[in-house]
Design an enzyme around this catalytic site. Structure first.
Site, PDB file in Angstrom:
ATOM      1  N   ASP A  99       1.020  -0.940   0.109  1.00 23.40           N
ATOM      2  CA  ASP A  99      -0.561  -0.276  -0.036  1.00 23.40           C
ATOM      3  C   ASP A  99       0.759   1.217  -0.468  1.00 23.40           C
ATOM      4  O   ASP A  99       1.690   1.404   0.620  1.00 23.40           O
ATOM      5  CB  ASP A  99      -0.513   0.235   1.423  1.00 23.40           C
ATOM      6  CG  ASP A  99      -1.639   1.158   1.014  1.00 23.40           C
ATOM      7  OD1 ASP A  99      -2.000   1.736   1.050  1.00 23.40           O
ATOM      8  OD2 ASP A  99      -2.369   1.804   2.877  1.00 23.40           O
ATOM      9  N   ASP A 101       0.428   5.036   0.160  1.00 22.16           N
ATOM     10  CA  ASP A 101      -0.528   6.025   0.745  1.00 22.16           C
ATOM     11  C   ASP A 101       0.402   7.622   0.726  1.00 22.16           C
ATOM     12  O   ASP A 101       1.301   7.732   0.981  1.00 22.16           O
ATOM     13  CB  ASP A 101      -1.019   6.100   2.129  1.00 22.16           C
ATOM     14  CG  ASP A 101      -2.419   6.858   2.252  1.00 22.16           C
ATOM     15  OD1 ASP A 101      -3.120   6.194   2.223  1.00 22.16           O
ATOM     16  OD2 ASP A 101      -2.508   8.007   2.698  1.00 22.16           O
ATOM     17  N   ASP A 291       3.064   1.084   2.914  1.00 19.24           N
ATOM     18  CA  ASP A 291       2.833   1.472   4.247  1.00 19.24           C
ATOM     19  C   ASP A 291       3.517   0.060   5.318  1.00 19.24           C
ATOM     20  O   ASP A 291       2.627  -1.166   4.637  1.00 19.24           O
ATOM     21  CB  ASP A 291       1.438   1.628   4.538  1.00 19.24           C
ATOM     22  CG  ASP A 291       0.892   1.398   6.126  1.00 19.24           C
ATOM     23  OD1 ASP A 291       1.930   0.832   6.754  1.00 19.24           O
ATOM     24  OD2 ASP A 291       0.241   1.928   6.316  1.00 19.24           O
TER      25      ASP A 291
END
Lengths: 383, 364
Positions: A99, A101, A291
């Site tokens: 991920d 972000d 992440d």
């Protein structure tokens, strides 16, 4: 945290979401071995129902039309018994997912398109312009960000960096790497190589640290502490041709023949501790800002591709060509029927579904995709 | 001498000539846990009761001495005899261990057998002249036994290539920073390792494989000579290693993790050893009990371990009693394996109390 939505706001969002799942349920991507996945449905009341199982995509879509959740999640893991409590599910491996972000990238443009919304009186300002609400004096704020093209390009370049790491270092062929826009402020990269599925959390944490450039030792390029708290240079077996060894040595401008140059470099920096710090800084800078908690969690439920994100009203969308992918165009899939909303910030500009909108603090009629986008961000309210 | 053995005669008279041993017999002597060694025993029509024959007395004695040395010194025996002797010694060893039926001793024996094989394997990978022989050895040990692909590197002499996934599945057991993937030469899905590192990677796995084999072993009966040796050895096991200090579930997960690694002979980093020793001191264990916990460490030296534990207990050196490191420190050192039962704790020593409190409050 986004300010509480009114009953009308939720009603409008729910209606728009139901309409989407009724008309476009076929856009939802079926996960591999759907019958072994755990599903989670988040209600508009903020309550998450987990440990659900659907034997087919059709049954899931029927449930989405009927219940209309705000967010739809499926586990990255496959289980023997997805509906049982976590300790009794019978874990059979989990997809490897990364991920990226926007909040982790710390881009400079962030302040130029962030808003502060007041929890007390619901008024809205540009971020950083005030330290308390000029209307009611409250200091109870939430920051809301509308990503701009620069944000998306920043995310894309981080995703490309991750693709390079996965391909050249980890040896995953590009056709086994799938990238999705998360529907809000990030991208999810799914690895479709089952040989990674049985890695446990600790093994995934080690892989995440590799990609992020965390935990590197100066020994990697041959600088070691000797017995007198001094250092010695001895290039490692295998040289400096690949991976982090190559990245660090290229950045420092050294090669396998430049032992003296490396020695000089360490001395110039002061001592081996300073050199270690320098190497760690380089690695952190060159690593990918993923992440790590997402990657290491082997029981996580992830937003399903093709479903709506309640933080924006946009869908989680497959990016076939990352460079040309435009989330404001391709992920905006709600209908265009008009609704009336009250815009909260003094002025805001945005681009969605190929149209540019310039709005100010007033009640306006806008397409529902704009209405839901702004309501979900707390920047408008249904009238 | 062995040529006179009934058993050995049977091998030669019956089946040995027709056996297809792809590895050399010298290799079977070094790695008696390989599938081919079991196949070899099968083809000799070996019977458990053969172990009662006086001709095989010296094999039983050899296996017994090996186990005694493991109990007393915690170190493996690296002597190497001919394959007939080594394979039988290995078999008799695990039969004795099965008869003694002590978890601690079983783990110790398996670790010693793994360490023994590790030493031979490193040597073989470094020195086996023929690339084909080296490849065969890699196939037999890594692929056939552990389902792991290891290939001699085409790029670098004396290095081996392991798949990234195979590496990650095993390396996370090591706490040392040098084993982290970032500190390895990685390219195109392969991790490049030298012979020592390649073999070190599988130590715990070989140990577990042997443990599993002993657990699964279900002999029809134990021959009298084996039972006799087992009884003698059982009497010589120190009391300290017969009992486990507390129920393992009472320990916090960080301590349990360190104990698990220690049980399979992993080389715990200094910080983990300090955590383990200070925790045990804090819950009231005596020096003897704590020192015995470290017996499985590959670099175990009783004198050094005793001094260090005494130092931590404040009986040596600065006379300052060391406290158990905080959860924050353990997290930073990568030694924390918190579970939901650890919620709200700031030091592992609170764990037992927290569990007790949790149970009590849940009962109300």
């Amino acid at each position: 945290m986004i300010p509480t939505k009114t009953g009308k706001d939720l009603q409008m969002m729910k209606a728009a979401f139901r309409e989407f799942y009724f008309n476009h349920g076929n856009r939802i991507e079926e996960p591999v071995r759907i019958q072994n996945r755990e599903f989670g449905l988040m209600g508009f009341d903020g309550v998450m129902k987990r440990h659900l199982k659907f034997s087919s995509l059709g049954r899931l879509v029927a449930s989405l039309v009927l219940e209309t959740p705000s967010d739809v999640f499926a586990s990255n893991a496959q289980y023997d018994f997805p509906v049982l409590p976590i300790s009794e599910k019978g874990w059979r491996g989990a997809d490897l997912i990364f991920d990226i972000d926007l909040k982790d990238l710390d881009l400079k443009c962030r302040l130029s398109h962030s808003y502060m919304t007041c929890f007390s009186c619901r008024s809205c300002y540009f971020s950083g312009s005030e330290d308390r609400c000029p209307k009611c004096g409250s200091n109870n704020f939430a920051e809301v960000m509308l990503p701009c093209d620069r944000c998306i390009n920043g995310l894309k370049s981080e995703v490309s960096k991750l693709h390079r790491f996965l391909a050249s270092d980890i040896g995953i062929s590009p056709e086994k790497i799938t990238t999705y826009f998360s529907g809000n402020n990030g991208f999810h990269v799914h690895v479709l190589d089952e040989s990674f599925n049985d890695l446990n959390s600790q093994a995934r944490a080690d892989l995440a640290a590799y990609i992020m450039g965390i935990g590197i030792l100066a020994d990697v390029i041959g600088v070691r502490r000797d017995t007198h708290n001094d250092f010695r240079v001895r290039f490692p077996l295998g040289g400096l041709d690949y991976g982090w060894r190559k990245r660090i040595s290229d950045k420092l401008g050294i090669s396998i023949t430049s032992e003296r140059k490396l020695t000089k470099l360490v001395k110039e920096l002061g001592d081996i501790e300073q050199f270690r710090k320098r190497v760690a800084d380089i690695a952190k800078e060159m690593g990918v800002r993923i992440d790590s908690q997402v990657t290491t969690d082997v029981h996580r439920v992830f937003r399903m591709p093709g479903t709506l994100n309640s933080k924006s009203g946009l869908t989680k969308t497959l990016c076939l060509d990352l460079d040309s992918f435009d989330p404001f165009e391709e992920s905006c899939q709600l209908s265009s029927r008009e609704v009336a909303v009250e815009i909260m910030p003094p002025r805001l500009k945005l681009r969605l579904k190929g149209e540019r909108f310039s709005l100010s603090e007033e009640i306006v009629r806008v397409p529902i995709f704009i209405g839901v986008y702004l309501i979900s961000k707390g920047l408008a309210h249904a009238v | 001498m062995l040529r006179s053995l009934l058993f050995y005669k049977r091998i030669h008279n019956n089946r040995l000539a027709t056996m297809t041993i792809r590895l050399g017999t010298a290799d079977l002597a070094k790695y008696p846990f390989l599938n081919e060694a079991a196949e070899y025993m099968h083809q000799t029509y070996f019977n458990l009761d053969d172990l009662n024959l006086p001709e095989l007395g010296h094999i039983v004695e050899r296996a017994s001495n090996r186990i005694r040395s493991e109990i007393e010194h915690g170190k493996p025996d690296f002597t190497l005899e001919r394959h007939e002797i080594e394979i039988l010694t290995f078999l008799v060893g695990i039969l004795i261990i099965k008869a003694i039926n002590s978890d601690n001793l079983t783990k110790k024996h398996c670790l010693c057998e793994a360490l023994r094989a590790e030493k031979f394997l490193v040597h073989d990978l470094k020195t086996h002249g023929e690339p084909s022989t080296r490849k065969l050895l890699l196939f037999k040990v890594f692929k056939e036994l552990l389902k792991m692909d290891v290939l001699p590197s085409m790029k670098y002499q004396l290095m081996f290539e392991v798949k990234v996934t195979d590496y990650l599945k095993r390396s996370h057991l090591f706490h040392e920073q040098e084993w982290k993937l970032i500190n390895r030469l990685v390219h195109d899905g392969r991790v490049f390792l030298d012979p020592d590192e390649t073999v070190r990677l599988i130590r715990a796995e070989v140990t577990n494989l042997l443990l599993e084999r002993i657990k699964q072993m279900n002999p029809s009966h134990i021959p009298a000579t084996i039972r006799g040796q087992a009884n003698i050895l059982k009497a010589s096991i120190p009391m300290a290693s017969r009992k486990l200090a507390n129920a393992p579930s009472a320990y916090p997960p960080c301590v349990n993790h360190a104990l698990d690694l220690m049980a399979v002979g992993e080389n715990l980093p200094h910080s983990a050893r300090v955590m383990l020793a200070t925790y045990m001191l804090a819950i009231g264990k005596n020096i003897e009990e704590i020192v015995s916990l470290f017996k499985n460490a590959p670099d175990y030296d009783e004198r050094v371990s005793r001094y260090q534990v005494e130092h931590l207990a404040g009986e040596r050196g600065s006379r300052v009693r060391y406290l158990v490191p905080s959860c924050t420190k353990l997290r930073n050192d990568g030694l924390c394996f918190a579970t939901s039962q650890c919620d709200g704790l700031i030091n592992p020593v609170q764990f037992g109390r927290a569990v007790k409190y949790y149970r009590e409050t849940n009962l109300r």
